[in-house]
Design a protein around this motif. Structure first.
Motif, PDB file in Angstrom:
ATOM      1  N   GLN A 105       0.807  -1.221   0.000  1.00  0.00           N
ATOM      2  CA  GLN A 105       0.000   0.000   0.000  1.00  0.00           C
ATOM      3  C   GLN A 105       0.842   1.273   0.000  1.00  0.00           C
ATOM      4  N   LEU A 106       2.125   1.149   0.332  1.00  0.00           N
ATOM      5  CA  LEU A 106       2.981   2.345   0.360  1.00  0.00           C
ATOM      6  C   LEU A 106       3.430   2.765  -1.030  1.00  0.00           C
ATOM      7  N   GLU A 107       3.258   1.856  -1.998  1.00  0.00           N
ATOM      8  CA  GLU A 107       3.806   2.157  -3.316  1.00  0.00           C
ATOM      9  C   GLU A 107       3.220   3.430  -3.928  1.00  0.00           C
ATOM     10  N   SER A 108       1.912   3.595  -3.790  1.00  0.00           N
ATOM     11  CA  SER A 108       1.298   4.778  -4.401  1.00  0.00           C
ATOM     12  C   SER A 108       1.755   6.054  -3.693  1.00  0.00           C
ATOM     13  N   THR A 109       1.957   5.963  -2.379  1.00  0.00           N
ATOM     14  CA  THR A 109       2.475   7.120  -1.642  1.00  0.00           C
ATOM     15  C   THR A 109       3.869   7.469  -2.135  1.00  0.00           C
ATOM     16  N   TRP A 110       4.686   6.432  -2.266  1.00  0.00           N
ATOM     17  CA  TRP A 110       6.061   6.649  -2.725  1.00  0.00           C
ATOM     18  C   TRP A 110       6.062   7.309  -4.111  1.00  0.00           C
ATOM     19  N   LYS A 111       5.195   6.802  -4.991  1.00  0.00           N
ATOM     20  CA  LYS A 111       5.124   7.374  -6.348  1.00  0.00           C
ATOM     21  C   LYS A 111       4.701   8.833  -6.310  1.00  0.00           C
ATOM     22  N   THR A 112       3.770   9.136  -5.420  1.00  0.00           N
ATOM     23  CA  THR A 112       3.297  10.516  -5.335  1.00  0.00           C
ATOM     24  C   THR A 112       4.381  11.430  -4.776  1.00  0.00           C
ATOM     25  N   ILE A 113       5.130  10.943  -3.782  1.00  0.00           N
ATOM     26  CA  ILE A 113       6.231  11.750  -3.244  1.00  0.00           C
ATOM     27  C   ILE A 113       7.237  12.035  -4.354  1.00  0.00           C
ATOM     28  N   ARG A 114       7.582  11.002  -5.103  1.00  0.00           N
ATOM     29  CA  ARG A 114       8.571  11.163  -6.178  1.00  0.00           C
ATOM     30  C   ARG A 114       8.074  12.151  -7.220  1.00  0.00           C
ATOM     31  N   GLU A 115       6.787  12.027  -7.541  1.00  0.00           N
ATOM     32  CA  GLU A 115       6.209  12.903  -8.563  1.00  0.00           C
ATOM     33  C   GLU A 115       6.248  14.367  -8.111  1.00  0.00           C
ATOM     34  N   ILE A 116       5.884  14.607  -6.841  1.00  0.00           N
ATOM     35  CA  ILE A 116       5.786  15.982  -6.367  1.00  0.00           C
ATOM     36  C   ILE A 116       7.158  16.577  -6.068  1.00  0.00           C
ATOM     37  N   LYS A 117       8.062  15.758  -5.509  1.00  0.00           N
ATOM     38  CA  LYS A 117       9.382  16.275  -5.142  1.00  0.00           C
ATOM     39  C   LYS A 117      10.387  16.182  -6.289  1.00  0.00           C
ATOM     40  N   GLY A 118       9.981  15.600  -7.420  1.00  0.00           N
ATOM     41  CA  GLY A 118      10.939  15.391  -8.496  1.00  0.00           C
ATOM     42  C   GLY A 118      11.845  14.251  -8.099  1.00  0.00           C
ATOM     43  N   SER A 119      13.134  14.453  -8.114  1.00  0.00           N
ATOM     44  CA  SER A 119      14.046  13.404  -7.702  1.00  0.00           C
ATOM     45  C   SER A 119      13.985  13.238  -6.196  1.00  0.00           C
ATOM     46  N   LEU A 151      15.030  -0.429  -3.811  1.00  0.00           N
ATOM     47  CA  LEU A 151      14.259  -0.109  -5.018  1.00  0.00           C
ATOM     48  C   LEU A 151      13.702   1.316  -4.961  1.00  0.00           C
ATOM     49  N   TRP A 152      13.326   1.728  -3.772  1.00  0.00           N
ATOM     50  CA  TRP A 152      12.697   3.042  -3.610  1.00  0.00           C
ATOM     51  C   TRP A 152      13.695   4.133  -3.239  1.00  0.00           C
ATOM     52  N   SER A 153      14.981   3.823  -3.278  1.00  0.00           N
ATOM     53  CA  SER A 153      16.032   4.793  -2.922  1.00  0.00           C
ATOM     54  C   SER A 153      15.772   5.465  -1.580  1.00  0.00           C
ATOM     55  N   SER A 154      15.343   4.660  -0.632  1.00  0.00           N
ATOM     56  CA  SER A 154      15.114   5.229   0.692  1.00  0.00           C
ATOM     57  C   SER A 154      15.981   4.490   1.703  1.00  0.00           C
ATOM     58  N   SER A 155      16.020   4.996   2.920  1.00  0.00           N
ATOM     59  CA  SER A 155      16.703   4.286   3.988  1.00  0.00           C
ATOM     60  C   SER A 155      15.720   3.328   4.638  1.00  0.00           C
ATOM     61  N   PHE A 156      16.237   2.452   5.488  1.00  0.00           N
ATOM     62  CA  PHE A 156      15.375   1.408   6.045  1.00  0.00           C
ATOM     63  C   PHE A 156      15.697   1.129   7.499  1.00  0.00           C
ATOM     64  N   ILE A 157      14.652   0.879   8.275  1.00  0.00           N
ATOM     65  CA  ILE A 157      14.861   0.463   9.662  1.00  0.00           C
ATOM     66  C   ILE A 157      13.643  -0.346  10.104  1.00  0.00           C
ATOM     67  N   GLU A 158      13.881  -1.339  10.968  1.00  0.00           N
ATOM     68  CA  GLU A 158      12.761  -2.044  11.608  1.00  0.00           C
ATOM     69  C   GLU A 158      12.614  -1.495  13.016  1.00  0.00           C
ATOM     70  N   THR A 159      11.373  -1.345  13.457  1.00  0.00           N
ATOM     71  CA  THR A 159      11.095  -0.758  14.764  1.00  0.00           C
ATOM     72  C   THR A 159      10.028  -1.545  15.516  1.00  0.00           C
TER      73      THR A 159
END
Ligand code: GDP
Ligand code: MG
Length: 185
Positions: A105-119, A151-159
């Motif tokens: 479900q996060l994929e669409s959010t990620w796509k929208t962030i990328r779209e709005i922020k550009g890179s 894949l999403w060029s983000s950082s990662f952590i488990e909490t």
């Protein structure tokens, strides 16, 4: 006084509010209280690393107003999500390690962030696998989370907001992604 806005996204019940409340107030509740949208702010001090790894206050604007937007998760009005993204400086995308669907479900959010922020190269984004205390109910491994973050060029952590595991680190790491600055928490 400069402002630094962090927006927390993720499906309902993954633990967004729990992470924010654990971080800001060191509390946890077992019951589920759906969020409409909560806004928190508090002054924090931004620090810089010197060449020999000492932490010193930034010369300019060392005190910063950290704002955290705890979103509802689902968006009846996509315009609200877009507004949050355009006003946000850094993003936390939360899923639960007990729900593969919550990651998808996060994929669409990620796509929208990328779209709005550009890179996304200069935008701090942290993918968070919460509820890692739920060992028996796991649907996703650490490796799967890391792979998605790559894949999403983000950082990662488990909490775990419940066990108070990596919650402070999540925010510290996120703010460390702001190149030369980090935060005293
Ligand atoms: P939100 O809808 O994403 O804001 O989720 P909430 O923070 O309201 O949490 C949803 C439910 O999951 C609540 O019943 C919490 O007690 C529980 N929860 C949140 N974080 C954790 C966690 O790290 N581990 C476990 N086991 N439960 C959690
Ligand atoms: Mg919530």
């Amino acid at each position: 006084n400069s402002e630094y806005r962090v927006v927390v996204f993720g499906a309902g019940r993954v633990g967004k509010s729990s992470l924010v409340l654990r971080f800001l107030k060191d509390t946890f509740r077992e019951s589920y209280v759906p969020t409409v949208e909560d806004f928190y702010c508090q002054n924090v001090e931004f620090l810089s690393y010197t060449l020999d790894d000492q932490l010193i206050p930034c010369n300019n604007n060392s005190v910063c107003n950290l704002q955290i937007v705890d979103t509802a998760g689902s968006y009846c009005f996509p315009a609200m999500q877009r507004l949050n993204i355009s006003k946000g400086r850094a993003f936390i995308m939360v899923y639960s390690v007990t729900s593969r669907q919550s990651l998808e479900q996060l994929e669409s959010t990620w796509k929208t962030i990328r779209e709005i922020k550009g890179s996304l190269n200069n935008v701090p984004v942290m993918l968070v696998g919460n509820k890692c205390d739920e060992i028996g109910a796991r649907e996703l491994t650490v490796e799967e989370g890391k792979e998605r973050a790559r894949l999403w060029s983000s950082s990662f952590i488990e909490t775990s907001a419940k066990a108070n595991y990596n919650v402070k680190k999540l925010f510290q790491e996120l703010l460390r992604l702001e190149k030369t600055r980090t935060l005293r928490i």
